[in-house]
Design an enzyme around this catalytic site. Structure first.
Site, PDB file in Angstrom:
ATOM      1  N   GLU A 127      -6.306  46.096  55.033  1.00 17.55           N
ATOM      2  CA  GLU A 127      -6.353  47.469  54.512  1.00 17.55           C
ATOM      3  C   GLU A 127      -7.651  48.038  53.809  1.00 17.55           C
ATOM      4  OE1 GLU A 127      -2.731  47.583  51.800  1.00 17.55           O
ATOM      5  OE2 GLU A 127      -1.335  47.698  53.592  1.00 17.55           O
ATOM      6  N   ASN A 169      -6.272  43.872  59.799  1.00 18.28           N
ATOM      7  CA  ASN A 169      -4.813  44.437  59.618  1.00 18.28           C
ATOM      8  C   ASN A 169      -4.985  45.784  58.919  1.00 18.28           C
ATOM      9  OD1 ASN A 169      -2.009  43.969  60.424  1.00 18.28           O
ATOM     10  ND2 ASN A 169      -1.720  43.996  58.236  1.00 18.28           N
ATOM     11  N   HIS A 206       3.621  51.490  60.061  1.00 17.57           N
ATOM     12  CA  HIS A 206       4.800  52.051  59.115  1.00 17.57           C
ATOM     13  C   HIS A 206       4.797  53.489  59.403  1.00 17.57           C
ATOM     14  CE1 HIS A 206       5.231  48.099  56.959  1.00 17.57           C
ATOM     15  NE2 HIS A 206       3.769  48.152  56.735  1.00 17.57           N
ATOM     16  N   GLU A 235       3.693  45.214  61.477  1.00 16.43           N
ATOM     17  CA  GLU A 235       4.448  45.344  60.268  1.00 16.43           C
ATOM     18  C   GLU A 235       5.486  46.732  60.430  1.00 16.43           C
ATOM     19  OE1 GLU A 235       2.494  45.762  56.524  1.00 16.43           O
ATOM     20  OE2 GLU A 235       1.045  44.197  57.076  1.00 16.43           O
ATOM     21  N   ASP A 237       7.912  49.428  61.112  1.00 19.00           N
ATOM     22  CA  ASP A 237       9.162  49.956  60.436  1.00 19.00           C
ATOM     23  C   ASP A 237       9.173  51.324  60.831  1.00 19.00           C
ATOM     24  OD1 ASP A 237       7.480  50.461  58.161  1.00 19.00           O
ATOM     25  OD2 ASP A 237       8.774  49.128  57.150  1.00 19.00           O
TER      26      ASP A 237
HETATM   27  C1  XIL Z   1       4.998  44.654  51.080  1.00 23.36           C
HETATM   28  C2  XIL Z   1       6.154  43.804  50.906  1.00 23.36           C
HETATM   29  O1  XIL Z   1       7.148  44.108  51.828  1.00 23.36           O
HETATM   30  C3  XIL Z   1       6.706  44.239  49.328  1.00 23.36           C
HETATM   31  O2  XIL Z   1       7.803  43.165  49.274  1.00 23.36           O
HETATM   32  C4  XIL Z   1       5.643  43.923  48.347  1.00 23.36           C
HETATM   33  O3  XIL Z   1       6.307  44.308  46.881  1.00 23.36           O
HETATM   34  C5  XIL Z   1       4.467  44.819  48.776  1.00 23.36           C
HETATM   35  O4  XIL Z   1       3.929  44.542  49.649  1.00 23.36           O
HETATM   36  N1  XIL Z   1       1.229  46.503  53.985  1.00 23.36           N
HETATM   37  C6  XIL Z   1       1.192  45.050  54.150  1.00 23.36           C
HETATM   38  C7  XIL Z   1       2.333  44.208  53.479  1.00 23.36           C
HETATM   39  O5  XIL Z   1       0.235  44.766  54.630  1.00 23.36           O
HETATM   40  O6  XIL Z   1       1.737  43.064  52.990  1.00 23.36           O
HETATM   41  C8  XIL Z   1       3.138  45.101  52.510  1.00 23.36           C
HETATM   42  O7  XIL Z   1       4.194  44.470  52.154  1.00 23.36           O
HETATM   43  C9  XIL Z   1       3.500  46.301  53.164  1.00 23.36           C
HETATM   44  C10 XIL Z   1       2.436  47.189  53.343  1.00 23.36           C
END
Ligand code: XIL
Length: 300
Positions: A127, A169, A206, A235, A237
């Site tokens: 990020e 990422n 996401h 990741e 969802d």
């Molecule tokens: C999130 C986790 O799912 C949570 O439990 C935590 O509180 C915050 O982080 N991008 C990422 C992940 O790279 O590491 C994040 O995970 C979600 C967004």
């Protein structure tokens, strides 16, 4: 095939999930996770605040609980994550300049030494790009150490574990028309042209109403792949849990040979960082397969 992992393996890919160490005692959770997935990401346990809570003192207790569970069940892991503006321990948040740069290097070396040869993919940098229309870097304490912090992180990681595939990422780099996507694309192109070691790009994916799935996702995946890196969906969802959107994501990955696998960010809706009410995952809060599960399985 009757599981996500086995179905993905039919095309040489994996299907993964995020795992939380605190839930490894939940039999419903581990039963589904063990049955369905063959790649594991620690949801929080390999982050900087978890692995180096005090400067120079590493703690791998919870990370190793997940690593051992995964390995004992025949699964590989994606390491997540080594350099990030978020979830930094307090001591790192208060550093800047050369001392922060050196702390980042020491952190990468410390964590990668512990897992040397054991983790095939690492999210080295997470990020680092800004949202919005700039296409540039996100402001952060790491960014303020100098624009070269990302390539220093990758070069450090390559030396620390030459067998690991090194990934960048990020989120909101799914839509090919977005400036942030182009910013990351230009960075990867530059790294490849200058020999900075980078092997893969992780599209967090996401998806929600502010950053919805767009049909140009396949273009994004293939454009990154054409730079000579693997692409992973890291990741996934989808708020609302649309079956057709899940199928589109799978079809887009399968359309690009360098799209190597898909990871969903949690097992059941109740495990999601977004809250169960948004219904973003493939299993409901009781662990039952949702329509989106069947849609993904059929698409694989
Ligand atoms: C999130 C986790 O799912 C949570 O439990 C935590 O509180 C915050 O982080 N991008 C990422 C992940 O790279 O590491 C994040 O995970 C979600 C967004």
């Amino acid at each position: 095939a009757s599981t996500l992992g086995a179905a993905a393996a039919q095309s040489g890919r994996y299907f993964g999930t995020a795992i939380a160490s605190g839930k490894l005692g939940d039999g419903n959770y581990t039963g589904i996770a063990n049955r369905e997935f063959n790649m594991i990401t620690a949801e929080n346990e390999m982050k900087i605040d978890a692995t180096e809570p005090n400067q120079g003192q590493f703690n791998f207790n919870n990370a190793d609980r997940i690593y051992n569970w995964a390995t004992q069940n025949g699964k590989r892991m994606r390491g997540h994550t080594l350099a990030w503006h978020s979830q930094q321990p307090g001591w790192m948040q208060s550093l800047s300049g050369n001392s922060l740069r050196q702390a980042m290097i020491n952190h990468i070396n410390g964590v990668m030494a512990h897992y040397k040869g054991k983790i095939p993919y690492w999210d080295v940098v997470n990020e680092a790009y800004a949202d919005g229309n700039s296409g540039g870097r996100r402001d952060s304490n790491l960014q303020r150490t100098g624009n070269d912090w990302i390539e220093v992180a990758f070069r450090t990681a390559r030396a620390a574990d030459p067998a690991a595939k090194l990934c960048y990422n990020d989120y909101n780099i799914d839509n090919w028309s977005w400036a942030k996507t182009q910013g990351v694309y230009n960075m990867v192109r530059d790294f490849k042209s200058r020999g900075v070691p980078i092997d893969c790009v992780g599209l967090q994916s996401h998806f929600n109403s502010n950053s919805p799935y767009n049909s140009n996702y396949r273009t994004t995946i293939s454009q990154f792949a054409a730079l000579g890196v693997d692409v992973a969906i890291t990741e996934l969802d989808i708020q609302g849990g649309s079956s057709s959107t899940y199928a589109s994501v799978v079809n887009d990955c399968l359309a690009v040979s360098r799209c190597i696998g898909i990871t969903v960010w949690g097992v059941r809706d109740s495990d999601s960082w977004l809250g169960a009410n948004t219904s973003p995952l493939l299993f409901d809060s009781n662990g039952n397969k949702k329509a989106a599960y069947n849609s993904v399985l059929n698409a694989l």
